[in-house]
Design a protein around this motif. Structure first.
Motif, PDB file in Angstrom:
ATOM      1  N   UNK A  55       0.793  -1.234   0.000  1.00 52.12           N
ATOM      2  CA  UNK A  55       0.000   0.000   0.000  1.00 52.12           C
ATOM      3  C   UNK A  55       0.822   1.280   0.000  1.00 52.12           C
ATOM      4  N   UNK A  56       2.064   1.220   0.460  1.00 45.72           N
ATOM      5  CA  UNK A  56       2.892   2.427   0.519  1.00 45.72           C
ATOM      6  C   UNK A  56       3.678   2.681  -0.767  1.00 45.72           C
ATOM      7  N   UNK A  57       3.532   1.794  -1.737  1.00 41.24           N
ATOM      8  CA  UNK A  57       4.246   1.984  -3.006  1.00 41.24           C
ATOM      9  C   UNK A  57       3.778   3.271  -3.684  1.00 41.24           C
ATOM     10  N   UNK A  58       4.715   4.115  -4.080  1.00 39.56           N
ATOM     11  CA  UNK A  58       4.379   5.385  -4.722  1.00 39.56           C
ATOM     12  C   UNK A  58       4.179   5.168  -6.215  1.00 39.56           C
ATOM     13  N   UNK A  59       2.957   5.392  -6.681  1.00 34.69           N
ATOM     14  CA  UNK A  59       2.648   5.236  -8.099  1.00 34.69           C
ATOM     15  C   UNK A  59       3.014   6.490  -8.896  1.00 34.69           C
ATOM     16  N   UNK A  60       2.713   7.655  -8.340  1.00 35.94           N
ATOM     17  CA  UNK A  60       2.943   8.904  -9.077  1.00 35.94           C
ATOM     18  C   UNK A  60       2.815  10.078  -8.126  1.00 35.94           C
ATOM     19  N   UNK A  61       3.278  11.230  -8.598  1.00 41.69           N
ATOM     20  CA  UNK A  61       3.011  12.498  -7.922  1.00 41.69           C
ATOM     21  C   UNK A  61       2.126  13.312  -8.864  1.00 41.69           C
ATOM     22  N   UNK A  62       1.014  13.794  -8.321  1.00 39.81           N
ATOM     23  CA  UNK A  62      -0.040  14.357  -9.163  1.00 39.81           C
ATOM     24  C   UNK A  62      -0.041  15.879  -9.064  1.00 39.81           C
ATOM     25  N   UNK A  63       0.169  16.569 -10.191  1.00 39.94           N
ATOM     26  CA  UNK A  63       0.141  18.029 -10.181  1.00 39.94           C
ATOM     27  C   UNK A  63      -1.293  18.563 -10.181  1.00 39.94           C
ATOM     28  N   UNK A  64      -1.471  19.841  -9.827  1.00 41.90           N
ATOM     29  CA  UNK A  64      -0.437  20.852  -9.573  1.00 41.90           C
ATOM     30  C   UNK A  64       0.072  20.908  -8.137  1.00 41.90           C
ATOM     31  N   UNK A  65      -0.581  20.209  -7.204  1.00 41.68           N
ATOM     32  CA  UNK A  65      -0.098  20.213  -5.825  1.00 41.68           C
ATOM     33  C   UNK A  65       1.050  19.225  -5.642  1.00 41.68           C
ATOM     34  N   UNK A  66       1.200  18.307  -6.597  1.00 48.23           N
ATOM     35  CA  UNK A  66       2.240  17.281  -6.567  1.00 48.23           C
ATOM     36  C   UNK A  66       2.096  16.376  -5.345  1.00 48.23           C
ATOM     37  N   UNK A  67       0.842  15.991  -5.077  1.00 47.01           N
ATOM     38  CA  UNK A  67       0.584  15.066  -3.985  1.00 47.01           C
ATOM     39  C   UNK A  67       1.063  13.664  -4.314  1.00 47.01           C
ATOM     40  N   UNK A  68       1.414  12.918  -3.286  1.00 45.90           N
ATOM     41  CA  UNK A  68       1.904  11.551  -3.451  1.00 45.90           C
ATOM     42  C   UNK A  68       0.735  10.581  -3.616  1.00 45.90           C
ATOM     43  N   UNK A  69       0.700   9.903  -4.742  1.00 43.86           N
ATOM     44  CA  UNK A  69      -0.329   8.897  -4.998  1.00 43.86           C
ATOM     45  C   UNK A  69       0.252   7.524  -4.692  1.00 43.86           C
ATOM     46  N   UNK A  70       0.082   7.080  -3.459  1.00 41.73           N
ATOM     47  CA  UNK A  70       0.474   5.719  -3.111  1.00 41.73           C
ATOM     48  C   UNK A  70      -0.619   4.757  -3.561  1.00 41.73           C
ATOM     49  N   UNK A 101       5.609  13.284 -18.122  1.00 39.42           N
ATOM     50  CA  UNK A 101       6.043  14.626 -18.525  1.00 39.42           C
ATOM     51  C   UNK A 101       5.518  15.023 -19.898  1.00 39.42           C
ATOM     52  N   UNK A 102       5.176  14.045 -20.734  1.00 44.74           N
ATOM     53  CA  UNK A 102       4.712  14.335 -22.086  1.00 44.74           C
ATOM     54  C   UNK A 102       3.278  14.862 -22.108  1.00 44.74           C
ATOM     55  N   UNK A 103       2.525  14.684 -21.014  1.00 51.39           N
ATOM     56  CA  UNK A 103       1.110  15.083 -21.043  1.00 51.39           C
ATOM     57  C   UNK A 103       0.882  16.503 -20.538  1.00 51.39           C
ATOM     58  N   UNK A 104       1.651  16.976 -19.618  1.00 55.94           N
ATOM     59  CA  UNK A 104       1.486  18.308 -19.026  1.00 55.94           C
ATOM     60  C   UNK A 104       0.171  18.426 -18.254  1.00 55.94           C
ATOM     61  N   UNK A 105      -0.046  17.497 -17.322  1.00 53.88           N
ATOM     62  CA  UNK A 105      -1.245  17.569 -16.490  1.00 53.88           C
ATOM     63  C   UNK A 105      -1.247  18.827 -15.631  1.00 53.88           C
ATOM     64  N   UNK A 106      -0.079  19.313 -15.273  1.00 52.65           N
ATOM     65  CA  UNK A 106      -0.010  20.547 -14.490  1.00 52.65           C
ATOM     66  C   UNK A 106      -0.709  21.686 -15.231  1.00 52.65           C
ATOM     67  N   UNK A 107      -0.432  21.809 -16.517  1.00 47.60           N
ATOM     68  CA  UNK A 107      -1.073  22.848 -17.309  1.00 47.60           C
ATOM     69  C   UNK A 107      -2.565  22.619 -17.475  1.00 47.60           C
ATOM     70  N   UNK A 108      -2.955  21.363 -17.692  1.00 48.91           N
ATOM     71  CA  UNK A 108      -4.372  21.051 -17.881  1.00 48.91           C
ATOM     72  C   UNK A 108      -5.163  21.315 -16.607  1.00 48.91           C
ATOM     73  N   UNK A 159      -5.700  14.390  -4.683  1.00 42.08           N
ATOM     74  CA  UNK A 159      -4.244  14.234  -4.618  1.00 42.08           C
ATOM     75  C   UNK A 159      -3.541  15.364  -5.368  1.00 42.08           C
ATOM     76  N   UNK A 160      -4.064  15.700  -6.538  1.00 38.59           N
ATOM     77  CA  UNK A 160      -3.454  16.764  -7.332  1.00 38.59           C
ATOM     78  C   UNK A 160      -3.820  18.163  -6.888  1.00 38.59           C
ATOM     79  N   UNK A 161      -4.899  18.289  -6.128  1.00 38.72           N
ATOM     80  CA  UNK A 161      -5.283  19.610  -5.632  1.00 38.72           C
ATOM     81  C   UNK A 161      -5.932  20.508  -6.664  1.00 38.72           C
ATOM     82  N   UNK A 162      -6.442  19.929  -7.755  1.00 40.52           N
ATOM     83  CA  UNK A 162      -7.035  20.743  -8.815  1.00 40.52           C
ATOM     84  C   UNK A 162      -8.468  21.131  -8.514  1.00 40.52           C
ATOM     85  N   UNK A 163      -8.659  21.928  -7.460  1.00 42.71           N
ATOM     86  CA  UNK A 163     -10.002  22.317  -7.039  1.00 42.71           C
ATOM     87  C   UNK A 163     -10.449  23.582  -7.756  1.00 42.71           C
ATOM     88  N   UNK A 164     -11.680  23.607  -8.259  1.00 44.12           N
ATOM     89  CA  UNK A 164     -12.188  24.801  -8.937  1.00 44.12           C
ATOM     90  C   UNK A 164     -12.101  26.036  -8.048  1.00 44.12           C
TER      91      UNK A 164
END
Length: 265
Positions: A55-70, A101-108, A159-164
């Protein structure tokens, strides 16, 4: 809506089992505006197992807050969305694609435009989990389509913090920011499936992600030849006020089987 700084884990789930969990999740700000399925240690554990354990395995960090997605946090959001464990590999593949990095979720996530990630699923898993690739494919009524797309959005929020109004700066948004997931009807297409065109084997299951506006219908009740149908599609993609006319970009074109056969000749 108040929001806590960290997404739910198994320990926080167990601590609130004596209260109205649906309302509690609203109070924590861990929903997309709709009621969620309250996770339990058992349902989260089943999701973690489907994802490979640890359960503690880190899958990704999600922008724009860059939260840890375990894996545990991923599992919690899958349960919140109403997913079955069999959907977990699709959601994981999609979020890994979005966080590349190719998707630019931070920008989206932070753009003032109304774009949202559209997920297209190919391969055998479409049938294995019962996805809709036919009538009303962008609409309601299919659990797999609806909850896979919803799980992605919950991850981008929790996780990413993309709140309206906060890190999500979209001026208008669109309904696809609740859920935006379809499957390709490979069997009805005169062309090779999209993932095969991209070099994958037909027996592989893949996800394709592209940030788009909401669906825009293209109507032509006259043409019954390839050029006529394609002229209508091109016309719809080249309007002066189209976002791509200003900043360039790609269009996702979804064609029904009848028109696909007409175009293919």
């Amino acid at each position: 809506m108040p929001r806590t700084s960290q997404p739910a884990t198994s320990s926080t789930i167990g601590a609130v089992d004596q209260i109205d969990l649906v309302e509690w999740y609203f109070d924590q700000g861990w929903t997309d505006g709709l009621p969620v399925v309250p996770p339990t240690p058992e349902t989260v554990a089943a999701m973690v197992a489907e994802l490979g354990g640890d359960p503690n395995h880190l899958e990704a960090r999600v922008p724009p807050r860059w939260g840890n997605l375990t894996r545990e946090v991923l599992a919690v959001n899958l349960v919140l969305a109403g997913c079955k464990p069999a959907y977990a590999p699709v959601v994981r593949a999609a979020i890994l694609a979005l966080c590349g990095s190719h998707f630019n979720l931070n920008g989206i996530q932070a753009t003032t435009h109304m774009a949202a990630p559209l997920l297209v699923v190919n391969g055998p898993i479409r049938h294995e989990i019962g996805m809709n690739a036919g009538a009303n494919v962008f609409g309601s009524g299919n659990r797999a389509n609806a909850t896979i797309g919803r799980a992605l959005r919950l991850i981008m929020l929790n996780v990413g913090g993309g709140w309206p109004g906060d890190l999500d700066k979209s001026t208008l948004g669109h309904p696809g920011k609740y859920t935006f997931c379809i499957a390709e009807h490979e069997e009805a297409s005169p062309w090779a499936p999209y993932h095969v065109e991209q070099g994958y084997r037909p027996d592989y299951s893949t996800v394709f992600c592209i940030a788009t506006e909401g669906p825009h219908s293209v109507t032509n009740h006259v043409a019954n030849d390839p050029q006529g149908v394609l002229d209508s599609l091109v016309s719809a993609m080249s309007t002066i006020a189209h976002n791509n006319a200003v900043s360039s970009g790609s269009c996702a074109v979804v064609i029904g089987p009848e028109h696909a056969v007409t175009i293919a000749g």
